[in-house]
Enzyme design. Structure first.
Site, PDB file in Angstrom:
ATOM      1  N   THR A 152       0.819  -1.204   0.000  1.00  0.00           N
ATOM      2  CA  THR A 152       0.000   0.000   0.000  1.00  0.00           C
ATOM      3  C   THR A 152       0.858   1.260   0.000  1.00  0.00           C
ATOM      4  OG1 THR A 152      -1.515   1.257   1.393  1.00  0.00           O
ATOM      5  CG2 THR A 152      -0.089  -0.265   2.525  1.00  0.00           C
ATOM      6  N   ASP A 153       0.278   2.362  -0.489  1.00  0.00           N
ATOM      7  CA  ASP A 153       0.978   3.649  -0.419  1.00  0.00           C
ATOM      8  C   ASP A 153       1.070   4.167   1.016  1.00  0.00           C
ATOM      9  OD1 ASP A 153      -1.704   4.324  -0.069  1.00  0.00           O
ATOM     10  OD2 ASP A 153      -1.758   5.823  -1.684  1.00  0.00           O
ATOM     11  N   GLU A 154       0.263   3.585   1.925  1.00  0.00           N
ATOM     12  CA  GLU A 154       0.250   4.092   3.308  1.00  0.00           C
ATOM     13  C   GLU A 154       1.581   3.867   4.020  1.00  0.00           C
ATOM     14  OE1 GLU A 154      -3.144   3.566   5.739  1.00  0.00           O
ATOM     15  OE2 GLU A 154      -4.545   3.676   4.066  1.00  0.00           O
ATOM     16  N   TYR A 189      -1.917  -0.375  11.078  1.00  0.00           N
ATOM     17  CA  TYR A 189      -2.061  -1.057   9.774  1.00  0.00           C
ATOM     18  C   TYR A 189      -0.858  -0.773   8.884  1.00  0.00           C
ATOM     19  CZ  TYR A 189      -3.318  -1.546   4.843  1.00  0.00           C
ATOM     20  OH  TYR A 189      -3.288  -1.839   3.493  1.00  0.00           O
ATOM     21  N   LYS A 233       2.134  -3.219   7.390  1.00  0.00           N
ATOM     22  CA  LYS A 233       2.401  -3.412   5.959  1.00  0.00           C
ATOM     23  C   LYS A 233       3.853  -3.035   5.633  1.00  0.00           C
ATOM     24  CE  LYS A 233       0.022  -4.537   3.044  1.00  0.00           C
ATOM     25  NZ  LYS A 233      -0.352  -5.870   2.492  1.00  0.00           N
TER      26      LYS A 233
HETATM   27  P1  NAD Z   1      -9.688  -7.283   2.312  1.00  0.00           P
HETATM   28  O1  NAD Z   1      -9.702  -7.001   3.768  1.00  0.00           O
HETATM   29  O2  NAD Z   1     -10.915  -7.015   1.504  1.00  0.00           O
HETATM   30  O3  NAD Z   1      -9.331  -8.835   2.073  1.00  0.00           O
HETATM   31  C1  NAD Z   1      -8.324  -9.492   2.787  1.00  0.00           C
HETATM   32  C2  NAD Z   1      -8.461 -10.988   2.542  1.00  0.00           C
HETATM   33  O4  NAD Z   1      -7.401 -11.644   3.235  1.00  0.00           O
HETATM   34  C3  NAD Z   1      -9.776 -11.580   3.058  1.00  0.00           C
HETATM   35  O5  NAD Z   1     -10.350 -12.444   2.112  1.00  0.00           O
HETATM   36  C4  NAD Z   1      -9.339 -12.337   4.296  1.00  0.00           C
HETATM   37  O6  NAD Z   1     -10.172 -13.472   4.585  1.00  0.00           O
HETATM   38  C5  NAD Z   1      -7.925 -12.762   3.927  1.00  0.00           C
HETATM   39  N1  NAD Z   1      -7.079 -13.025   5.091  1.00  0.00           N
HETATM   40  C6  NAD Z   1      -6.925 -12.228   6.184  1.00  0.00           C
HETATM   41  N2  NAD Z   1      -6.087 -12.802   7.057  1.00  0.00           N
HETATM   42  C7  NAD Z   1      -5.680 -13.976   6.487  1.00  0.00           C
HETATM   43  C8  NAD Z   1      -4.795 -15.000   6.897  1.00  0.00           C
HETATM   44  N3  NAD Z   1      -4.167 -14.958   8.097  1.00  0.00           N
HETATM   45  N4  NAD Z   1      -4.581 -16.048   6.072  1.00  0.00           N
HETATM   46  C9  NAD Z   1      -5.238 -16.123   4.877  1.00  0.00           C
HETATM   47  N5  NAD Z   1      -6.102 -15.184   4.449  1.00  0.00           N
HETATM   48  C10 NAD Z   1      -6.321 -14.113   5.247  1.00  0.00           C
HETATM   49  O7  NAD Z   1      -8.438  -6.517   1.721  1.00  0.00           O
HETATM   50  P2  NAD Z   1      -8.254  -5.757   0.320  1.00  0.00           P
HETATM   51  O8  NAD Z   1      -8.777  -4.389   0.437  1.00  0.00           O
HETATM   52  O9  NAD Z   1      -8.724  -6.653  -0.756  1.00  0.00           O
HETATM   53  O10 NAD Z   1      -6.659  -5.656   0.275  1.00  0.00           O
HETATM   54  C11 NAD Z   1      -5.886  -6.742  -0.235  1.00  0.00           C
HETATM   55  C12 NAD Z   1      -4.416  -6.386  -0.119  1.00  0.00           C
HETATM   56  O11 NAD Z   1      -4.143  -5.213  -0.859  1.00  0.00           O
HETATM   57  C13 NAD Z   1      -3.957  -6.121   1.305  1.00  0.00           C
HETATM   58  O12 NAD Z   1      -2.660  -6.662   1.459  1.00  0.00           O
HETATM   59  C14 NAD Z   1      -3.911  -4.606   1.398  1.00  0.00           C
HETATM   60  O13 NAD Z   1      -2.946  -4.183   2.327  1.00  0.00           O
HETATM   61  C15 NAD Z   1      -3.519  -4.233  -0.022  1.00  0.00           C
HETATM   62  N6  NAD Z   1      -3.986  -2.918  -0.489  1.00  0.00           N
HETATM   63  C16 NAD Z   1      -5.312  -2.562  -0.359  1.00  0.00           C
HETATM   64  C17 NAD Z   1      -5.739  -1.329  -0.877  1.00  0.00           C
HETATM   65  C18 NAD Z   1      -7.187  -0.911  -0.781  1.00  0.00           C
HETATM   66  O14 NAD Z   1      -7.502   0.232  -1.109  1.00  0.00           O
HETATM   67  N7  NAD Z   1      -8.122  -1.775  -0.374  1.00  0.00           N
HETATM   68  C19 NAD Z   1      -4.821  -0.472  -1.487  1.00  0.00           C
HETATM   69  C20 NAD Z   1      -3.472  -0.870  -1.579  1.00  0.00           C
HETATM   70  C21 NAD Z   1      -3.081  -2.101  -1.093  1.00  0.00           C
HETATM   71  O1  DAU Z   2      -4.172   3.983   0.512  1.00  0.00           O
HETATM   72  C1  DAU Z   2      -4.416   2.596   0.437  1.00  0.00           C
HETATM   73  C2  DAU Z   2      -5.256   2.156   1.618  1.00  0.00           C
HETATM   74  O2  DAU Z   2      -6.583   2.602   1.364  1.00  0.00           O
HETATM   75  C3  DAU Z   2      -5.230   0.640   1.816  1.00  0.00           C
HETATM   76  O3  DAU Z   2      -3.920   0.246   2.133  1.00  0.00           O
HETATM   77  C4  DAU Z   2      -6.193   0.232   2.929  1.00  0.00           C
HETATM   78  O4  DAU Z   2      -6.225  -1.177   3.047  1.00  0.00           O
HETATM   79  C5  DAU Z   2      -7.568   0.745   2.577  1.00  0.00           C
HETATM   80  O5  DAU Z   2      -8.479   0.434   3.615  1.00  0.00           O
HETATM   81  C6  DAU Z   2      -7.539   2.251   2.351  1.00  0.00           C
HETATM   82  O6  DAU Z   2      -7.257   2.948   3.583  1.00  0.00           O
HETATM   83  P1  DAU Z   2      -8.021   4.295   3.992  1.00  0.00           P
HETATM   84  O7  DAU Z   2      -7.920   4.451   5.453  1.00  0.00           O
HETATM   85  O8  DAU Z   2      -7.584   5.431   3.143  1.00  0.00           O
HETATM   86  O9  DAU Z   2      -9.520   3.887   3.535  1.00  0.00           O
HETATM   87  P2  DAU Z   2     -10.935   4.173   4.214  1.00  0.00           P
HETATM   88  O10 DAU Z   2     -11.967   3.794   3.200  1.00  0.00           O
HETATM   89  O11 DAU Z   2     -11.051   3.583   5.573  1.00  0.00           O
HETATM   90  O12 DAU Z   2     -10.947   5.756   4.372  1.00  0.00           O
HETATM   91  C7  DAU Z   2     -10.786   6.624   3.243  1.00  0.00           C
HETATM   92  C8  DAU Z   2     -10.779   8.043   3.769  1.00  0.00           C
HETATM   93  O13 DAU Z   2     -12.098   8.353   4.242  1.00  0.00           O
HETATM   94  C9  DAU Z   2      -9.858   8.258   4.959  1.00  0.00           C
HETATM   95  O14 DAU Z   2      -9.281   9.562   4.846  1.00  0.00           O
HETATM   96  C10 DAU Z   2     -10.766   8.192   6.178  1.00  0.00           C
HETATM   97  C11 DAU Z   2     -12.086   8.704   5.633  1.00  0.00           C
HETATM   98  N1  DAU Z   2     -13.297   8.113   6.220  1.00  0.00           N
HETATM   99  C12 DAU Z   2     -13.382   6.758   6.309  1.00  0.00           C
HETATM  100  C13 DAU Z   2     -14.513   6.160   6.837  1.00  0.00           C
HETATM  101  C14 DAU Z   2     -14.615   4.653   6.974  1.00  0.00           C
HETATM  102  C15 DAU Z   2     -14.351   8.920   6.605  1.00  0.00           C
HETATM  103  O15 DAU Z   2     -14.289  10.158   6.489  1.00  0.00           O
HETATM  104  N2  DAU Z   2     -15.473   8.335   7.123  1.00  0.00           N
HETATM  105  C16 DAU Z   2     -15.586   6.985   7.275  1.00  0.00           C
HETATM  106  O16 DAU Z   2     -16.644   6.497   7.791  1.00  0.00           O
END
Ligand code: NAD
Ligand code: DAU
Length: 359
Positions: free
Chosen positions: A138-140, A164, A168
Protein backbone atom coordinates in the site's frame (compact mmCIF):
# COMPACT_ATOMS: atom_id res chain seq x y z
CA UNK A 1 9.09 -26.24 -19.76
CA UNK A 2 5.61 -26.32 -18.26
CA UNK A 3 2.76 -25.54 -20.68
CA UNK A 4 0.43 -22.65 -19.97
CA UNK A 5 -1.74 -22.04 -18.00
CA UNK A 6 0.67 -21.27 -15.20
CA UNK A 7 -0.60 -21.90 -11.69
CA UNK A 8 -0.84 -18.75 -9.56
CA UNK A 9 -1.44 -18.96 -5.83
CA UNK A 10 -3.39 -15.85 -4.79
CA UNK A 11 -3.49 -15.29 -1.02
CA UNK A 12 -6.48 -13.30 0.21
CA UNK A 13 -8.41 -14.12 -2.96
CA UNK A 14 -11.77 -13.97 -1.16
CA UNK A 15 -11.25 -10.30 -0.25
CA UNK A 16 -12.05 -7.16 -2.22
CA UNK A 17 -8.94 -6.83 -4.42
CA UNK A 18 -8.07 -10.54 -4.31
CA UNK A 19 -11.44 -11.55 -5.75
CA UNK A 20 -11.00 -9.01 -8.58
CA UNK A 21 -7.56 -10.52 -9.23
CA UNK A 22 -8.95 -14.09 -9.31
CA UNK A 23 -11.70 -13.05 -11.74
CA UNK A 24 -9.22 -11.16 -13.93
CA UNK A 25 -6.56 -13.89 -14.08
CA UNK A 26 -9.05 -16.69 -14.79
CA UNK A 27 -10.85 -14.62 -17.46
CA UNK A 28 -7.54 -14.05 -19.24
CA UNK A 29 -7.29 -17.79 -19.94
CA UNK A 30 -3.57 -17.66 -19.16
CA UNK A 31 -3.62 -18.97 -15.60
CA UNK A 32 -4.94 -21.60 -13.25
CA UNK A 33 -5.71 -19.80 -9.97
CA UNK A 34 -5.46 -21.29 -6.49
CA UNK A 35 -7.18 -18.98 -4.01
CA UNK A 36 -5.73 -19.44 -0.51
CA UNK A 37 -7.79 -17.61 2.10
CA UNK A 38 -8.58 -17.95 5.81
CA UNK A 39 -12.06 -16.44 5.33
CA UNK A 40 -11.91 -13.81 8.05
CA UNK A 41 -14.80 -11.34 8.41
CA UNK A 42 -13.51 -9.71 5.19
CA UNK A 43 -13.38 -12.89 3.11
CA UNK A 44 -16.48 -13.79 1.12
CA UNK A 45 -16.71 -16.64 -1.37
CA UNK A 46 -19.92 -15.26 -2.86
CA UNK A 47 -17.68 -12.61 -4.49
CA UNK A 48 -16.33 -15.48 -6.58
CA UNK A 49 -19.54 -17.28 -7.47
CA UNK A 50 -18.90 -16.55 -11.18
CA UNK A 51 -15.88 -18.88 -10.94
CA UNK A 52 -17.72 -21.80 -9.30
CA UNK A 53 -17.05 -24.94 -11.33
CA UNK A 54 -14.40 -23.28 -13.50
CA UNK A 55 -11.59 -25.85 -14.07
CA UNK A 56 -8.98 -23.07 -13.82
CA UNK A 57 -10.05 -22.02 -10.32
CA UNK A 58 -9.71 -23.77 -6.96
CA UNK A 59 -10.28 -22.55 -3.39
CA UNK A 60 -8.09 -23.77 -0.51
CA UNK A 61 -9.00 -22.57 2.98
CA UNK A 62 -5.82 -21.84 4.98
CA UNK A 63 -4.15 -19.32 7.28
CA UNK A 64 -0.91 -17.82 5.94
CA UNK A 65 0.51 -18.22 9.47
CA UNK A 66 0.28 -22.01 9.05
CA UNK A 67 3.59 -22.61 7.26
CA UNK A 68 3.21 -26.41 7.05
CA UNK A 69 -0.24 -26.26 5.50
CA UNK A 70 0.79 -23.56 3.03
CA UNK A 71 3.93 -25.53 2.08
CA UNK A 72 1.76 -28.58 1.32
CA UNK A 73 -0.69 -26.54 -0.78
CA UNK A 74 2.20 -25.03 -2.78
CA UNK A 75 3.51 -28.54 -3.54
CA UNK A 76 0.15 -30.24 -4.14
CA UNK A 77 -1.00 -27.51 -6.51
CA UNK A 78 2.41 -27.25 -8.29
CA UNK A 79 2.43 -23.47 -7.89
CA UNK A 80 4.48 -21.42 -10.41
CA UNK A 81 3.79 -17.89 -9.11
CA UNK A 82 2.52 -16.38 -5.85
CA UNK A 83 0.59 -13.13 -5.49
CA UNK A 84 0.25 -12.21 -1.81
CA UNK A 85 -2.75 -10.08 -0.85
CA UNK A 86 -3.94 -11.70 2.40
CA UNK A 87 -3.95 -9.10 5.15
CA UNK A 88 -5.93 -7.27 7.76
CA UNK A 89 -6.70 -4.16 5.72
CA UNK A 90 -8.87 -1.66 7.62
CA UNK A 91 -7.10 1.25 9.34
CA UNK A 92 -9.89 1.86 11.91
CA UNK A 93 -9.77 -1.78 13.02
CA UNK A 94 -5.99 -1.52 13.41
CA UNK A 95 -6.48 1.39 15.79
CA UNK A 96 -8.97 -0.57 17.91
CA UNK A 97 -7.05 -3.89 17.79
CA UNK A 98 -3.50 -3.71 16.45
CA UNK A 99 -2.31 -7.21 17.34
CA UNK A 100 -4.37 -8.96 14.67
CA UNK A 101 -2.48 -6.79 12.16
CA UNK A 102 0.89 -7.80 13.59
CA UNK A 103 -0.13 -11.46 13.52
CA UNK A 104 -1.42 -11.61 9.95
CA UNK A 105 0.48 -8.88 8.15
CA UNK A 106 3.89 -9.33 9.81
CA UNK A 107 4.09 -12.87 11.24
CA UNK A 108 1.79 -14.21 8.51
CA UNK A 109 3.89 -12.73 5.72
CA UNK A 110 7.12 -14.09 7.24
CA UNK A 111 5.50 -17.53 7.70
CA UNK A 112 4.32 -17.49 4.10
CA UNK A 113 7.80 -16.47 2.92
CA UNK A 114 9.28 -19.51 4.71
CA UNK A 115 6.85 -21.87 2.96
CA UNK A 116 7.42 -20.18 -0.40
CA UNK A 117 11.21 -20.30 -0.01
CA UNK A 118 11.09 -24.06 0.64
CA UNK A 119 8.83 -24.53 -2.37
CA UNK A 120 11.04 -22.39 -4.63
CA UNK A 121 14.13 -24.35 -3.60
CA UNK A 122 12.37 -27.61 -4.45
CA UNK A 123 11.69 -26.57 -8.06
CA UNK A 124 13.78 -27.49 -11.11
CA UNK A 125 16.12 -24.89 -12.59
CA UNK A 126 13.76 -23.54 -15.26
CA UNK A 127 10.78 -23.32 -12.89
CA UNK A 128 12.96 -21.57 -10.29
CA UNK A 129 13.97 -18.95 -12.86
CA UNK A 130 10.36 -18.26 -13.84
CA UNK A 131 9.05 -18.21 -10.25
CA UNK A 132 7.96 -14.90 -8.67
CA UNK A 133 6.66 -13.92 -5.24
CA UNK A 134 4.64 -10.74 -5.74
CA UNK A 135 3.89 -8.85 -2.52
CA UNK A 136 0.89 -6.51 -2.77
CA UNK A 137 1.32 -3.48 -0.55
CA UNK A 138 0.00 0.00 0.00
CA UNK A 139 0.98 3.65 -0.42
CA UNK A 140 0.25 4.09 3.31
CA UNK A 141 3.74 2.76 4.13
CA UNK A 142 5.10 6.16 2.99
CA UNK A 143 3.11 8.06 5.63
CA UNK A 144 1.36 11.23 4.63
CA UNK A 145 2.03 14.23 2.39
CA UNK A 146 1.32 17.92 2.87
CA UNK A 147 -2.00 19.02 1.34
CA UNK A 148 -0.39 21.11 -1.37
CA UNK A 149 2.82 19.39 -2.52
CA UNK A 150 4.71 16.16 -3.13
CA UNK A 151 4.00 12.67 -4.46
CA UNK A 152 5.10 9.18 -3.45
CA UNK A 153 7.74 7.62 -5.68
CA UNK A 154 9.30 4.18 -5.28
CA UNK A 155 12.19 5.92 -3.47
CA UNK A 156 10.05 7.75 -0.90
CA UNK A 157 11.13 6.96 2.67
CA UNK A 158 8.96 4.65 4.75
CA UNK A 159 7.09 6.60 7.48
CA UNK A 160 3.93 4.67 8.42
CA UNK A 161 1.43 6.30 10.80
CA UNK A 162 -1.12 3.65 11.79
CA UNK A 163 -0.74 0.13 13.17
CA UNK A 164 -2.06 -1.06 9.77
CA UNK A 165 0.50 0.84 7.72
CA UNK A 166 3.32 -0.05 10.15
CA UNK A 167 2.44 -3.73 9.75
CA UNK A 168 2.40 -3.41 5.96
CA UNK A 169 5.75 -1.57 6.04
CA UNK A 170 7.21 -4.39 8.13
CA UNK A 171 5.92 -6.96 5.64
CA UNK A 172 7.54 -5.06 2.75
CA UNK A 173 10.86 -5.17 4.62
CA UNK A 174 10.54 -8.92 5.26
CA UNK A 175 9.86 -9.57 1.57
CA UNK A 176 12.96 -7.59 0.55
CA UNK A 177 15.01 -9.40 3.22
CA UNK A 178 14.03 -12.81 1.80
CA UNK A 179 15.23 -11.60 -1.58
CA UNK A 180 18.52 -10.13 -0.37
CA UNK A 181 19.31 -12.97 2.04
CA UNK A 182 17.96 -16.08 0.35
CA UNK A 183 17.69 -14.97 -3.29
CA UNK A 184 13.91 -15.49 -3.46
CA UNK A 185 12.73 -13.77 -6.67
CA UNK A 186 10.34 -11.14 -5.34
CA UNK A 187 8.60 -8.12 -6.77
CA UNK A 188 6.54 -5.57 -4.82
CA UNK A 189 3.79 -3.09 -5.61
CA UNK A 190 2.43 -0.20 -3.53
CA UNK A 191 -1.01 0.99 -4.54
CA UNK A 192 -3.31 3.84 -3.63
CA UNK A 193 -6.95 3.57 -2.46
CA UNK A 194 -9.04 1.10 -4.45
CA UNK A 195 -12.79 1.20 -4.96
CA UNK A 196 -15.30 -0.82 -6.98
CA UNK A 197 -17.61 -3.86 -6.76
CA UNK A 198 -17.39 -6.28 -3.79
CA UNK A 199 -15.77 -3.65 -1.51
CA UNK A 200 -16.54 -4.45 2.13
CA UNK A 201 -18.99 -1.82 3.42
CA UNK A 202 -16.80 -0.56 6.25
CA UNK A 203 -14.58 1.41 3.81
CA UNK A 204 -15.53 4.97 2.87
CA UNK A 205 -17.05 4.55 -0.61
CA UNK A 206 -19.20 1.43 -0.09
CA UNK A 207 -20.16 2.63 3.41
CA UNK A 208 -21.43 5.94 2.07
CA UNK A 209 -23.36 4.28 -0.77
CA UNK A 210 -24.99 1.75 1.55
CA UNK A 211 -25.77 4.30 4.28
CA UNK A 212 -27.25 6.70 1.73
CA UNK A 213 -29.50 3.96 0.32
CA UNK A 214 -30.60 3.14 3.90
CA UNK A 215 -31.22 6.82 4.81
CA UNK A 216 -28.46 6.68 7.45
CA UNK A 217 -25.89 9.40 8.27
CA UNK A 218 -22.86 9.61 5.97
CA UNK A 219 -19.94 9.84 8.45
CA UNK A 220 -17.17 12.22 7.33
CA UNK A 221 -14.10 12.30 9.58
CA UNK A 222 -12.97 15.78 10.66
CA UNK A 223 -13.76 18.33 7.97
CA UNK A 224 -13.56 15.89 5.06
CA UNK A 225 -10.42 17.67 3.82
CA UNK A 226 -8.12 14.61 3.80
CA UNK A 227 -7.08 13.55 0.31
CA UNK A 228 -6.87 10.06 -1.14
CA UNK A 229 -5.77 8.98 -4.65
CA UNK A 230 -8.42 6.63 -6.03
CA UNK A 231 -8.04 3.66 -8.43
CA UNK A 232 -10.79 1.41 -9.79
CA UNK A 233 -10.15 -2.13 -8.53
CA UNK A 234 -10.18 -3.76 -11.99
CA UNK A 235 -7.44 -1.37 -13.10
CA UNK A 236 -5.44 -2.48 -10.05
CA UNK A 237 -5.97 -6.15 -10.96
CA UNK A 238 -4.59 -5.47 -14.47
CA UNK A 239 -1.62 -3.66 -12.97
CA UNK A 240 -0.92 -6.54 -10.60
CA UNK A 241 -0.77 -9.02 -13.47
CA UNK A 242 1.65 -6.68 -15.25
CA UNK A 243 3.89 -6.42 -12.16
CA UNK A 244 3.82 -10.18 -11.52
CA UNK A 245 4.77 -11.05 -15.09
CA UNK A 246 6.85 -8.04 -16.18
CA UNK A 247 8.28 -6.50 -13.02
CA UNK A 248 12.02 -6.68 -12.47
CA UNK A 249 13.13 -8.92 -9.62
CA UNK A 250 13.75 -7.03 -6.36
CA UNK A 251 11.98 -3.91 -7.62
CA UNK A 252 8.84 -2.19 -6.37
CA UNK A 253 6.21 -0.45 -8.50
CA UNK A 254 3.86 2.33 -7.44
CA UNK A 255 0.31 1.99 -8.76
CA UNK A 256 -2.26 4.78 -8.71
CA UNK A 257 -4.92 6.47 -10.74
CA UNK A 258 -3.77 10.12 -10.67
CA UNK A 259 -7.18 10.81 -9.13
CA UNK A 260 -6.74 12.81 -5.94
CA UNK A 261 -9.97 13.86 -4.25
CA UNK A 262 -10.85 15.18 -0.80
CA UNK A 263 -13.09 12.85 1.17
CA UNK A 264 -15.84 15.46 1.01
CA UNK A 265 -15.56 15.58 -2.79
CA UNK A 266 -15.91 11.79 -2.89
CA UNK A 267 -18.99 11.79 -0.66
CA UNK A 268 -20.58 14.64 -2.62
CA UNK A 269 -19.96 12.82 -5.91
CA UNK A 270 -21.68 9.70 -4.55
CA UNK A 271 -24.63 11.82 -3.39
CA UNK A 272 -24.96 13.41 -6.85
CA UNK A 273 -24.95 9.99 -8.55
CA UNK A 274 -27.58 8.67 -6.15
CA UNK A 275 -29.74 11.80 -6.47
CA UNK A 276 -29.88 11.14 -10.21
CA UNK A 277 -30.35 7.36 -10.03
CA UNK A 278 -32.37 6.81 -6.85
CA UNK A 279 -33.96 10.11 -5.71
CA UNK A 280 -35.05 10.26 -2.07
CA UNK A 281 -38.69 10.50 -1.13
CA UNK A 282 -39.58 14.16 -0.69
CA UNK A 283 -37.04 15.37 -3.22
CA UNK A 284 -34.22 16.24 -0.79
CA UNK A 285 -30.60 15.57 -1.77
CA UNK A 286 -28.56 12.76 -0.18
CA UNK A 287 -26.13 15.58 0.70
CA UNK A 288 -28.39 16.30 3.69
CA UNK A 289 -27.26 12.99 5.22
CA UNK A 290 -23.60 14.12 5.50
CA UNK A 291 -22.55 14.13 9.16
CA UNK A 292 -19.17 15.35 10.40
CA UNK A 293 -17.81 13.00 13.09
CA UNK A 294 -14.73 12.81 15.32
CA UNK A 295 -11.57 12.43 13.26
CA UNK A 296 -9.56 9.20 13.03
CA UNK A 297 -6.49 9.35 15.34
CA UNK A 298 -3.25 9.80 13.39
CA UNK A 299 -5.27 10.49 10.23
CA UNK A 300 -2.87 10.88 7.27
CA UNK A 301 -3.62 14.11 5.43
CA UNK A 302 -2.92 13.22 1.86
CA UNK A 303 -1.73 10.34 -0.34
CA UNK A 304 -0.64 10.82 -3.95
CA UNK A 305 1.06 8.17 -6.09
CA UNK A 306 3.46 8.88 -8.94
CA UNK A 307 2.83 5.83 -11.20
CA UNK A 308 5.36 6.82 -13.88
CA UNK A 309 7.56 3.75 -13.40
CA UNK A 310 4.61 1.36 -13.81
CA UNK A 311 3.36 3.26 -16.83
CA UNK A 312 6.76 3.38 -18.56
CA UNK A 313 8.20 -0.04 -17.65
CA UNK A 314 5.03 -2.11 -17.68
CA UNK A 315 2.93 -0.20 -20.21
CA UNK A 316 0.05 -0.06 -17.72
CA UNK A 317 -2.50 2.75 -17.49
CA UNK A 318 -5.93 2.80 -15.87
CA UNK A 319 -8.95 2.38 -18.14
CA UNK A 320 -11.39 4.15 -15.79
CA UNK A 321 -11.40 7.77 -14.70
CA UNK A 322 -12.63 8.47 -11.18
CA UNK A 323 -15.95 9.65 -12.62
CA UNK A 324 -16.59 6.57 -14.79
CA UNK A 325 -15.35 4.17 -12.12
CA UNK A 326 -17.47 5.75 -9.40
CA UNK A 327 -20.58 5.63 -11.59
CA UNK A 328 -19.94 1.93 -12.27
CA UNK A 329 -19.47 1.35 -8.56
CA UNK A 330 -22.69 3.10 -7.54
CA UNK A 331 -24.58 1.17 -10.23
CA UNK A 332 -23.09 -2.09 -8.97
CA UNK A 333 -24.21 -1.43 -5.37
CA UNK A 334 -27.68 -0.45 -6.60
CA UNK A 335 -27.97 -3.75 -8.49
CA UNK A 336 -26.26 -6.08 -6.02
CA UNK A 337 -27.89 -5.69 -2.62
CA UNK A 338 -27.83 -9.52 -2.47
CA UNK A 339 -24.08 -9.21 -1.84
CA UNK A 340 -23.78 -6.30 0.61
CA UNK A 341 -27.06 -6.35 2.53
CA UNK A 342 -26.38 -9.64 4.36
CA UNK A 343 -22.93 -8.33 5.38
CA UNK A 344 -24.45 -5.21 6.92
CA UNK A 345 -27.31 -7.03 8.58
CA UNK A 346 -25.17 -9.76 10.13
CA UNK A 347 -21.99 -8.04 11.14
CA UNK A 348 -22.10 -4.33 10.90
CA UNK A 349 -24.63 -1.55 11.43
CA UNK A 350 -23.09 1.14 9.22
CA UNK A 351 -21.43 3.50 11.69
CA UNK A 352 -17.95 3.68 13.14
CA UNK A 353 -19.35 2.94 16.60
CA UNK A 354 -21.25 0.01 15.11
CA UNK A 355 -18.06 -1.29 13.59
CA UNK A 356 -16.38 -1.32 16.99
CA UNK A 357 -19.39 -2.87 18.70
CA UNK A 358 -19.77 -5.57 16.06
CA UNK A 359 -16.23 -6.96 16.47
P1 NAD B 1 -9.69 -7.28 2.31
O1 NAD B 1 -9.70 -7.00 3.77
O2 NAD B 1 -10.91 -7.01 1.50
O3 NAD B 1 -9.33 -8.83 2.07
C1 NAD B 1 -8.32 -9.49 2.79
C2 NAD B 1 -8.46 -10.99 2.54
O4 NAD B 1 -7.40 -11.64 3.23
C3 NAD B 1 -9.78 -11.58 3.06
O5 NAD B 1 -10.35 -12.44 2.11
C4 NAD B 1 -9.34 -12.34 4.30
O6 NAD B 1 -10.17 -13.47 4.58
C5 NAD B 1 -7.92 -12.76 3.93
N1 NAD B 1 -7.08 -13.02 5.09
C6 NAD B 1 -6.93 -12.23 6.18
N2 NAD B 1 -6.09 -12.80 7.06
C7 NAD B 1 -5.68 -13.98 6.49
C8 NAD B 1 -4.80 -15.00 6.90
N3 NAD B 1 -4.17 -14.96 8.10
N4 NAD B 1 -4.58 -16.05 6.07
C9 NAD B 1 -5.24 -16.12 4.88
N5 NAD B 1 -6.10 -15.18 4.45
C10 NAD B 1 -6.32 -14.11 5.25
O7 NAD B 1 -8.44 -6.52 1.72
P2 NAD B 1 -8.25 -5.76 0.32
O8 NAD B 1 -8.78 -4.39 0.44
O9 NAD B 1 -8.72 -6.65 -0.76
O10 NAD B 1 -6.66 -5.66 0.28
C11 NAD B 1 -5.89 -6.74 -0.24
C12 NAD B 1 -4.42 -6.39 -0.12
O11 NAD B 1 -4.14 -5.21 -0.86
C13 NAD B 1 -3.96 -6.12 1.30
O12 NAD B 1 -2.66 -6.66 1.46
C14 NAD B 1 -3.91 -4.61 1.40
O13 NAD B 1 -2.95 -4.18 2.33
C15 NAD B 1 -3.52 -4.23 -0.02
N6 NAD B 1 -3.99 -2.92 -0.49
C16 NAD B 1 -5.31 -2.56 -0.36
C17 NAD B 1 -5.74 -1.33 -0.88
C18 NAD B 1 -7.19 -0.91 -0.78
O14 NAD B 1 -7.50 0.23 -1.11
N7 NAD B 1 -8.12 -1.78 -0.37
C19 NAD B 1 -4.82 -0.47 -1.49
C20 NAD B 1 -3.47 -0.87 -1.58
C21 NAD B 1 -3.08 -2.10 -1.09
O1 DAU C 1 -4.17 3.98 0.51
C1 DAU C 1 -4.42 2.60 0.44
C2 DAU C 1 -5.26 2.16 1.62
O2 DAU C 1 -6.58 2.60 1.36
C3 DAU C 1 -5.23 0.64 1.82
O3 DAU C 1 -3.92 0.25 2.13
C4 DAU C 1 -6.19 0.23 2.93
O4 DAU C 1 -6.23 -1.18 3.05
C5 DAU C 1 -7.57 0.74 2.58
O5 DAU C 1 -8.48 0.43 3.62
C6 DAU C 1 -7.54 2.25 2.35
O6 DAU C 1 -7.26 2.95 3.58
P1 DAU C 1 -8.02 4.29 3.99
O7 DAU C 1 -7.92 4.45 5.45
O8 DAU C 1 -7.58 5.43 3.14
O9 DAU C 1 -9.52 3.89 3.54
P2 DAU C 1 -10.94 4.17 4.21
O10 DAU C 1 -11.97 3.79 3.20
O11 DAU C 1 -11.05 3.58 5.57
O12 DAU C 1 -10.95 5.76 4.37
C7 DAU C 1 -10.79 6.62 3.24
C8 DAU C 1 -10.78 8.04 3.77
O13 DAU C 1 -12.10 8.35 4.24
C9 DAU C 1 -9.86 8.26 4.96
O14 DAU C 1 -9.28 9.56 4.85
C10 DAU C 1 -10.77 8.19 6.18
C11 DAU C 1 -12.09 8.70 5.63
N1 DAU C 1 -13.30 8.11 6.22
C12 DAU C 1 -13.38 6.76 6.31
C13 DAU C 1 -14.51 6.16 6.84
C14 DAU C 1 -14.61 4.65 6.97
C15 DAU C 1 -14.35 8.92 6.60
O15 DAU C 1 -14.29 10.16 6.49
N2 DAU C 1 -15.47 8.34 7.12
C16 DAU C 1 -15.59 6.99 7.28
O16 DAU C 1 -16.64 6.50 7.79
Amino acid sequence: MKNVPQTVLVTGGAGFIGSAVCRHLVASGKYRVVNLDKLTYAGNLTSLRDLDGNPNYVFRKADICDTDKVRKILADEAVDLVMHLAAESHVDRSIDGPMAFVTTNVVGTASLLQAVLDHWRSLGEEARKRFRFHHVSTDEVFGDLPFDSGVFTEDSPYKPSSPYSASKAASDHFVRAWHETYGLPVVLSNCSNNYGPYHFPEKLIPLVIANALDEQPLPVYGKGANIRDWLFVEDHARALEAVMTGGRIGESYNIGGRAERTNLEVVEAICALLDARRPRNGGRSHLDLITYVTDRPGHDRRYAIDPTKSEQELGWTPLETFETGLARTVDWYLANGWWWRPIREQRFDGTRQGLVAAK
